[in-house]
Write a protein that holds these residues in place. Structure first.
Motif, PDB file in Angstrom:
ATOM      1  N   ARG A  18      32.688  48.008  49.767  1.00  0.00           N
ATOM      2  CA  ARG A  18      32.205  47.162  50.859  1.00  0.00           C
ATOM      3  C   ARG A  18      30.816  47.631  51.269  1.00  0.00           C
ATOM      4  NH1 ARG A  18      36.036  45.694  55.696  1.00  0.00           N
ATOM      5  NH2 ARG A  18      37.210  45.365  53.821  1.00  0.00           N
ATOM      6  N   GLU A  19      29.861  46.699  51.207  1.00  0.00           N
ATOM      7  CA  GLU A  19      28.496  47.006  51.643  1.00  0.00           C
ATOM      8  C   GLU A  19      28.163  46.146  52.853  1.00  0.00           C
ATOM      9  OE1 GLU A  19      27.539  45.106  48.313  1.00  0.00           O
ATOM     10  OE2 GLU A  19      28.467  46.592  47.059  1.00  0.00           O
ATOM     11  N   ASP A  20      27.524  46.735  53.829  1.00  0.00           N
ATOM     12  CA  ASP A  20      27.034  46.011  55.004  1.00  0.00           C
ATOM     13  C   ASP A  20      28.117  45.177  55.683  1.00  0.00           C
ATOM     14  OD1 ASP A  20      24.500  47.038  54.415  1.00  0.00           O
ATOM     15  OD2 ASP A  20      24.067  45.353  53.079  1.00  0.00           O
ATOM     16  N   GLY A  21      29.335  45.684  55.752  1.00  0.00           N
ATOM     17  CA  GLY A  21      30.401  44.980  56.463  1.00  0.00           C
ATOM     18  C   GLY A  21      30.847  43.682  55.819  1.00  0.00           C
ATOM     19  N   ALA A  22      30.668  43.562  54.517  1.00  0.00           N
ATOM     20  CA  ALA A  22      31.071  42.331  53.827  1.00  0.00           C
ATOM     21  C   ALA A  22      32.564  42.082  54.002  1.00  0.00           C
ATOM     22  CB  ALA A  22      30.720  42.429  52.340  1.00  0.00           C
ATOM     23  N   LYS A  23      32.930  40.830  54.046  1.00  0.00           N
ATOM     24  CA  LYS A  23      34.334  40.452  54.222  1.00  0.00           C
ATOM     25  C   LYS A  23      35.044  40.426  52.872  1.00  0.00           C
ATOM     26  CE  LYS A  23      33.976  38.128  58.522  1.00  0.00           C
ATOM     27  NZ  LYS A  23      34.825  38.684  59.496  1.00  0.00           N
ATOM     28  N   LEU A  24      36.366  40.685  52.909  1.00  0.00           N
ATOM     29  CA  LEU A  24      37.165  40.601  51.677  1.00  0.00           C
ATOM     30  C   LEU A  24      37.199  39.181  51.151  1.00  0.00           C
ATOM     31  CD1 LEU A  24      40.301  42.851  52.258  1.00  0.00           C
ATOM     32  CD2 LEU A  24      38.437  43.196  50.653  1.00  0.00           C
ATOM     33  N   GLY A  25      37.359  38.220  52.027  1.00  0.00           N
ATOM     34  CA  GLY A  25      37.383  36.826  51.604  1.00  0.00           C
ATOM     35  C   GLY A  25      38.753  36.386  51.094  1.00  0.00           C
ATOM     36  N   VAL A  39      48.770  37.012  48.959  1.00  0.00           N
ATOM     37  CA  VAL A  39      47.469  36.343  48.976  1.00  0.00           C
ATOM     38  C   VAL A  39      47.723  34.838  49.021  1.00  0.00           C
ATOM     39  CG1 VAL A  39      45.310  35.947  47.730  1.00  0.00           C
ATOM     40  CG2 VAL A  39      46.396  38.217  47.664  1.00  0.00           C
ATOM     41  N   THR A  40      47.193  34.173  50.070  1.00  0.00           N
ATOM     42  CA  THR A  40      47.394  32.727  50.210  1.00  0.00           C
ATOM     43  C   THR A  40      46.135  31.927  49.908  1.00  0.00           C
ATOM     44  OG1 THR A  40      46.942  32.847  52.580  1.00  0.00           O
ATOM     45  CG2 THR A  40      49.264  32.992  51.880  1.00  0.00           C
ATOM     46  N   LEU A  41      44.964  32.565  50.024  1.00  0.00           N
ATOM     47  CA  LEU A  41      43.710  31.859  49.781  1.00  0.00           C
ATOM     48  C   LEU A  41      42.623  32.868  49.429  1.00  0.00           C
ATOM     49  CD1 LEU A  41      42.162  29.108  50.000  1.00  0.00           C
ATOM     50  CD2 LEU A  41      41.659  29.744  52.359  1.00  0.00           C
ATOM     51  N   VAL A  42      41.790  32.514  48.453  1.00  0.00           N
ATOM     52  CA  VAL A  42      40.624  33.335  48.105  1.00  0.00           C
ATOM     53  C   VAL A  42      39.385  32.522  48.467  1.00  0.00           C
ATOM     54  CG1 VAL A  42      39.356  34.495  46.250  1.00  0.00           C
ATOM     55  CG2 VAL A  42      41.864  34.488  46.230  1.00  0.00           C
ATOM     56  N   ARG A  43      38.575  33.098  49.369  1.00  0.00           N
ATOM     57  CA  ARG A  43      37.344  32.453  49.813  1.00  0.00           C
ATOM     58  C   ARG A  43      36.152  33.295  49.368  1.00  0.00           C
ATOM     59  NH1 ARG A  43      37.320  33.380  54.894  1.00  0.00           N
ATOM     60  NH2 ARG A  43      39.320  34.351  55.180  1.00  0.00           N
ATOM     61  N   GLU A  44      34.976  32.929  49.799  1.00  0.00           N
ATOM     62  CA  GLU A  44      33.761  33.689  49.479  1.00  0.00           C
ATOM     63  C   GLU A  44      33.862  35.084  50.086  1.00  0.00           C
ATOM     64  OE1 GLU A  44      30.400  34.734  47.729  1.00  0.00           O
ATOM     65  OE2 GLU A  44      31.340  32.783  47.448  1.00  0.00           O
ATOM     66  N   GLY A  45      33.556  36.102  49.277  1.00  0.00           N
ATOM     67  CA  GLY A  45      33.603  37.473  49.759  1.00  0.00           C
ATOM     68  C   GLY A  45      33.751  38.441  48.598  1.00  0.00           C
ATOM     69  N   ASP A  52      34.738  36.795  39.823  1.00  0.00           N
ATOM     70  CA  ASP A  52      33.642  36.353  38.949  1.00  0.00           C
ATOM     71  C   ASP A  52      33.318  37.396  37.888  1.00  0.00           C
ATOM     72  OD1 ASP A  52      33.441  34.005  40.411  1.00  0.00           O
ATOM     73  OD2 ASP A  52      31.749  34.721  41.639  1.00  0.00           O
ATOM     74  N   ASP A  53      33.365  38.685  38.271  1.00  0.00           N
ATOM     75  CA  ASP A  53      33.021  39.771  37.350  1.00  0.00           C
ATOM     76  C   ASP A  53      34.184  40.204  36.463  1.00  0.00           C
ATOM     77  OD1 ASP A  53      30.521  39.775  38.516  1.00  0.00           O
ATOM     78  OD2 ASP A  53      30.959  41.458  39.859  1.00  0.00           O
ATOM     79  N   ASN A  54      35.410  39.869  36.821  1.00  0.00           N
ATOM     80  CA  ASN A  54      36.604  40.329  36.091  1.00  0.00           C
ATOM     81  C   ASN A  54      37.585  39.165  35.866  1.00  0.00           C
ATOM     82  OD1 ASN A  54      36.234  43.469  36.261  1.00  0.00           O
ATOM     83  ND2 ASN A  54      35.783  42.660  38.297  1.00  0.00           N
ATOM     84  N   PRO A  55      37.241  38.227  34.997  1.00  0.00           N
ATOM     85  CA  PRO A  55      38.102  37.052  34.824  1.00  0.00           C
ATOM     86  C   PRO A  55      39.501  37.377  34.281  1.00  0.00           C
ATOM     87  CG  PRO A  55      36.328  37.050  33.199  1.00  0.00           C
ATOM     88  CD  PRO A  55      36.048  38.169  34.162  1.00  0.00           C
ATOM     89  N   GLY A  56      39.676  38.527  33.639  1.00  0.00           N
ATOM     90  CA  GLY A  56      40.991  38.910  33.128  1.00  0.00           C
ATOM     91  C   GLY A  56      41.893  39.527  34.184  1.00  0.00           C
ATOM     92  N   LEU A  57      41.311  39.910  35.320  1.00  0.00           N
ATOM     93  CA  LEU A  57      42.078  40.535  36.413  1.00  0.00           C
ATOM     94  C   LEU A  57      41.818  39.816  37.738  1.00  0.00           C
ATOM     95  CD1 LEU A  57      41.559  44.343  35.660  1.00  0.00           C
ATOM     96  CD2 LEU A  57      43.618  42.995  35.297  1.00  0.00           C
ATOM     97  N   MET A  58      41.813  38.504  37.704  1.00  0.00           N
ATOM     98  CA  MET A  58      41.510  37.730  38.898  1.00  0.00           C
ATOM     99  C   MET A  58      42.617  37.843  39.942  1.00  0.00           C
ATOM    100  SD  MET A  58      39.788  34.268  37.344  1.00  0.00           S
ATOM    101  CE  MET A  58      39.653  33.536  38.937  1.00  0.00           C
ATOM    102  N   VAL A  59      42.194  37.979  41.190  1.00  0.00           N
ATOM    103  CA  VAL A  59      43.104  37.924  42.330  1.00  0.00           C
ATOM    104  C   VAL A  59      43.247  36.442  42.687  1.00  0.00           C
ATOM    105  CG1 VAL A  59      43.479  38.589  44.729  1.00  0.00           C
ATOM    106  CG2 VAL A  59      42.325  40.170  43.150  1.00  0.00           C
ATOM    107  N   GLU A  60      44.502  35.969  42.716  1.00  0.00           N
ATOM    108  CA  GLU A  60      44.745  34.550  42.952  1.00  0.00           C
ATOM    109  C   GLU A  60      45.832  34.371  43.999  1.00  0.00           C
ATOM    110  OE1 GLU A  60      43.809  32.570  38.671  1.00  0.00           O
ATOM    111  OE2 GLU A  60      45.750  33.562  38.855  1.00  0.00           O
ATOM    112  N   PRO A  61      45.849  33.204  44.657  1.00  0.00           N
ATOM    113  CA  PRO A  61      46.945  32.926  45.586  1.00  0.00           C
ATOM    114  C   PRO A  61      48.289  33.097  44.881  1.00  0.00           C
ATOM    115  CG  PRO A  61      45.226  31.274  45.830  1.00  0.00           C
ATOM    116  CD  PRO A  61      44.863  32.111  44.629  1.00  0.00           C
ATOM    117  N   GLY A  62      49.236  33.709  45.591  1.00  0.00           N
ATOM    118  CA  GLY A  62      50.542  33.982  45.012  1.00  0.00           C
ATOM    119  C   GLY A  62      50.702  35.421  44.563  1.00  0.00           C
ATOM    120  N   HIS A  63      49.593  36.155  44.406  1.00  0.00           N
ATOM    121  CA  HIS A  63      49.673  37.569  44.040  1.00  0.00           C
ATOM    122  C   HIS A  63      50.031  38.382  45.284  1.00  0.00           C
ATOM    123  CE1 HIS A  63      46.990  37.253  40.191  1.00  0.00           C
ATOM    124  NE2 HIS A  63      47.865  36.261  40.289  1.00  0.00           N
ATOM    125  N   LEU A  64      50.750  39.484  45.070  1.00  0.00           N
ATOM    126  CA  LEU A  64      51.152  40.374  46.163  1.00  0.00           C
ATOM    127  C   LEU A  64      50.280  41.621  46.180  1.00  0.00           C
ATOM    128  CD1 LEU A  64      55.040  40.321  45.791  1.00  0.00           C
ATOM    129  CD2 LEU A  64      53.715  39.347  47.663  1.00  0.00           C
TER     130      LEU A  64
END
Length: 174
Positions: A18-25, A39-45, A52-64
């Motif tokens: 986390r840099e400069d108080g960035a939000k998880l999103g 995880v119910t929603l992934v927004r900008e953050g 974007d940097d790790n398409p094989g390990l994406m965090v998606e809605p439904g993941h715990l």
């Protein structure tokens, strides 16, 4: 705590700085008696940049989210860690992939239902004894097995199953 069998391929770990108080999103809900975060929603953050940097390990809605910086089994503790820490090491778990079954004909489902019902009745036979088991029978089930009504019906049924060891799957359904 070791993962249950089959959970190794569903779990993965991510590290976010986390840099400069960035939000998880991400939006989350607490589940499993407030021990995990869903995880119910992934927004900008930070998480969307991770995706974007790790398409094989994406965090998606439904993941715990099951662990954050070593904090487990406490949804409130994991949320507090996400808000306070500058570096987040998170263990997440994907939901298992659903199993798709081929459609089965109605006759097959009828056999499955009858098989389960017969096992339930047999369990009651064993508990109550032969003299009281006749009261449990459902007339539709006896007709399905083409067994005529009468006092010998139950004895005939028990003889087929126990003495002759006939499989219920092999019985013709009418």
């Amino acid at each position: 705590m070791a993962p249950a069998e089959g959970e190794h391929d569903l779990s993965y770990e991510i590290t976010l700085g986390r840099e400069d108080g960035a939000k998880l999103g991400i939006d989350v809900d607490t589940v499993d008696h407030d021990t995990r975060l869903l995880v119910t929603l992934v927004r900008e953050g930070l998480v969307s940049r991770w995706n974007d940097d790790n398409p094989g390990l994406m965090v998606e809605p439904g993941h715990l989210i099951v662990e954050v910086n070593g904090v487990r089994d406490s949804a409130s503790g994991m949320k507090a860690e996400c808000k306070a820490a500058h570096t987040l090491s998170m263990v997440l778990r994907r939901p298992p992939k659903p199993v798709r079954l081929a459609p089965l004909p109605d006759a097959v489902w009828m056999r499955v239902v009858w098989h389960l019902h017969a096992h339930e009745l047999l369990g009651r036979f064993a508990v109550l004894g032969v003299d009281r088991a006749a009261m449990l029978g459902d007339e539709r089930c006896w007709r399905t097995l083409a067994m005529p009504s009468g006092p010998k019906r139950l004895a005939h049924f028990l003889r087929l199953v126990t003495e002759q060891e006939q499989e219920l799957w092999a019985w013709p359904l009418v």
